[in-house]
Design an enzyme around this catalytic site. Structure first.
Site, PDB file in Angstrom:
ATOM      1  N   ALA A 103       0.812  -1.220   0.000  1.00 54.79           N
ATOM      2  CA  ALA A 103       0.000   0.000   0.000  1.00 54.79           C
ATOM      3  C   ALA A 103       0.844   1.268   0.000  1.00 54.79           C
ATOM      4  O   ALA A 103       0.297   2.369   0.032  1.00 54.79           O
ATOM      5  CB  ALA A 103      -0.928  -0.005   1.212  1.00 54.79           C
ATOM      6  N   HIS A 109       7.330  -7.814   8.617  1.00 50.99           N
ATOM      7  CA  HIS A 109       6.085  -8.574   8.410  1.00 50.99           C
ATOM      8  C   HIS A 109       6.298  -9.748   7.449  1.00 50.99           C
ATOM      9  O   HIS A 109       5.815  -9.769   6.326  1.00 50.99           O
ATOM     10  CB  HIS A 109       4.902  -7.703   8.013  1.00 50.99           C
ATOM     11  CG  HIS A 109       5.111  -6.702   6.925  1.00 50.99           C
ATOM     12  ND1 HIS A 109       5.649  -7.009   5.704  1.00 50.99           N
ATOM     13  CD2 HIS A 109       4.825  -5.373   6.875  1.00 50.99           C
ATOM     14  CE1 HIS A 109       5.682  -5.933   4.952  1.00 50.99           C
ATOM     15  NE2 HIS A 109       5.192  -4.930   5.639  1.00 50.99           N
ATOM     16  N   ASP A 133       1.577  -4.276  13.062  1.00 47.35           N
ATOM     17  CA  ASP A 133       1.448  -3.519  11.816  1.00 47.35           C
ATOM     18  C   ASP A 133       0.123  -2.740  11.818  1.00 47.35           C
ATOM     19  O   ASP A 133      -0.556  -2.637  10.796  1.00 47.35           O
ATOM     20  CB  ASP A 133       1.534  -4.435  10.591  1.00 47.35           C
ATOM     21  CG  ASP A 133       1.688  -3.664   9.287  1.00 47.35           C
ATOM     22  OD1 ASP A 133       2.297  -2.577   9.307  1.00 47.35           O
ATOM     23  OD2 ASP A 133       1.207  -4.145   8.242  1.00 47.35           O
TER      24      ASP A 133
END
Length: 330
Positions: free
Chosen positions: A94, A170, A228
């Site tokens: 994103a 992540h 996150d």
């Protein structure tokens, strides 16, 4: 009794974005107080890829908040997740492509100056030209380097680790949705015993089987939980815009996704929710859960000796498969 969790990747909360225009120290402190009551006793505000002018303002605002007499001590340092990442779709996630930058030690130094030396963690894509030099430079400056948002091959990954990278941002995310079954970075990252995997255990980013495999491959020493958390964390279901212009949807389940980028856009969960999901899988004892949700994140950024007891706050413990808060200690 343990007094809370440590989150080294936290992008914002309840509509406040650490990367958004005109962030203030007061906003940072307000969020700090909110998540402290939710179980996150210490954390790294995370700034993702964004405009240079916002970096100047926001890094300074977070650094200023760290000097607050009461809440500032809960802020461990800044995680800069960008702009030195892959510009490619899928790997970029994103993050806005317009603000992705090539690795540049001088640019990093400028950011660190704006942050008053508070940047303690940097996410880098290893395959981008200049990444190896940037990693070595960051490590020399005392910044922990994590591999993330990349399309790196095995040789790229090996060079990054040799240069000083020690974490995986992540793990299992920040790569394209469709990858080759053998020739993909997941296998090398799992096999490397010099890298600690930061895993989002919110129930959306990673399936239970992958969490199990990551734990078995990494062992307790090299597995750590992060939330996150998105700026939309804690917000009700609906359609929103984040990171300037990216439309996203918060589903009733808490899943946050972008119909534009076809990717997840952060987590709706705080650390306690992530730890509850992990606990529900029955993979770890309470002592082991505290290790991956508190001790390992601290060790990952070189703060293993940080005294959490001096922070006070609610006391958390495992009751069945859920962590709950007990008495508040001054």
């Amino acid at each position: 009794m343990p007094n809370g969790f440590v989150d080294i990747q936290f992008n914002g909360w309840m509509g406040t974005d650490f990367t958004a225009d005109r962030l203030t120290a007061e906003q940072v402190l307000e969020i700090t107080g909110q998540i402290m009551r939710l179980g996150t006793i210490a954390y790294c505000p995370t700034v993702i890829t964004g405009p240079e002018e916002d970096y100047r303002t926001n890094l300074a605002a977070i650094a200023h908040a760290m000097h607050d007499r009461d809440l500032g001590r809960h802020i461990l340092g800044i995680h800069l997740e960008g702009p030195f990442i892959s510009p490619e779709d899928g790997a970029r996630g994103a993050h806005p492509k317009a603000h992705v930058r090539v690795p540049d030690p001088e640019r990093l130094d400028r950011y660190q100056d704006w942050a008053d030396g508070a940047i303690c963690l940097l996410t880098v894509a290893p395959e981008v030209p200049g990444a190896e030099a940037l990693i070595r430079h960051a490590v020399r400056r005392g910044i922990t380097v994590s591999i993330g948002h990349h399309l790196a091959g095995d040789d790229d990954l090996r060079r990054a680790v040799d240069a000083g990278a020690t974490l995986i941002t992540h793990f299992g995310n920040g790569i394209p949705n469709q990858i080759h079954r053998h020739e993909n970075p997941l296998w090398w990252l799992l096999a490397c015993d010099r890298l600690t995997a930061l895993c989002i255990t919110d129930g959306h980013h990673l399936p239970a089987d992958l969490i199990t495999v990551a734990l078995r491959a990494k062992g307790l020493e090299h597995f750590a939980v992060t939330s996150d958390a998105s700026p939309l964390g804690g917000m009700p279901p609906g359609e929103y815009t984040v990171f300037g212009s990216l439309p996203v949807v918060v589903e009733p389940s808490g899943r946050i996704s972008s119909p534009t980028s076809k990717s997840l856009a952060g987590s709706h969960a705080c650390m306690a929710e992530c730890m509850n999901h992990l606990a529900s899988l029955g993979l770890l004892t309470e002592a082991e859960l505290w290790r991956v949700g508190r001790d390992n994140p601290l060790r990952a950024i070189g703060k293993a000796d940080f005294d959490l007891e001096q922070l006070g706050g609610p006391q958390w413990h495992l009751s069945g498969t859920r962590f709950t808060a007990s008495a508040v200690r001054a």
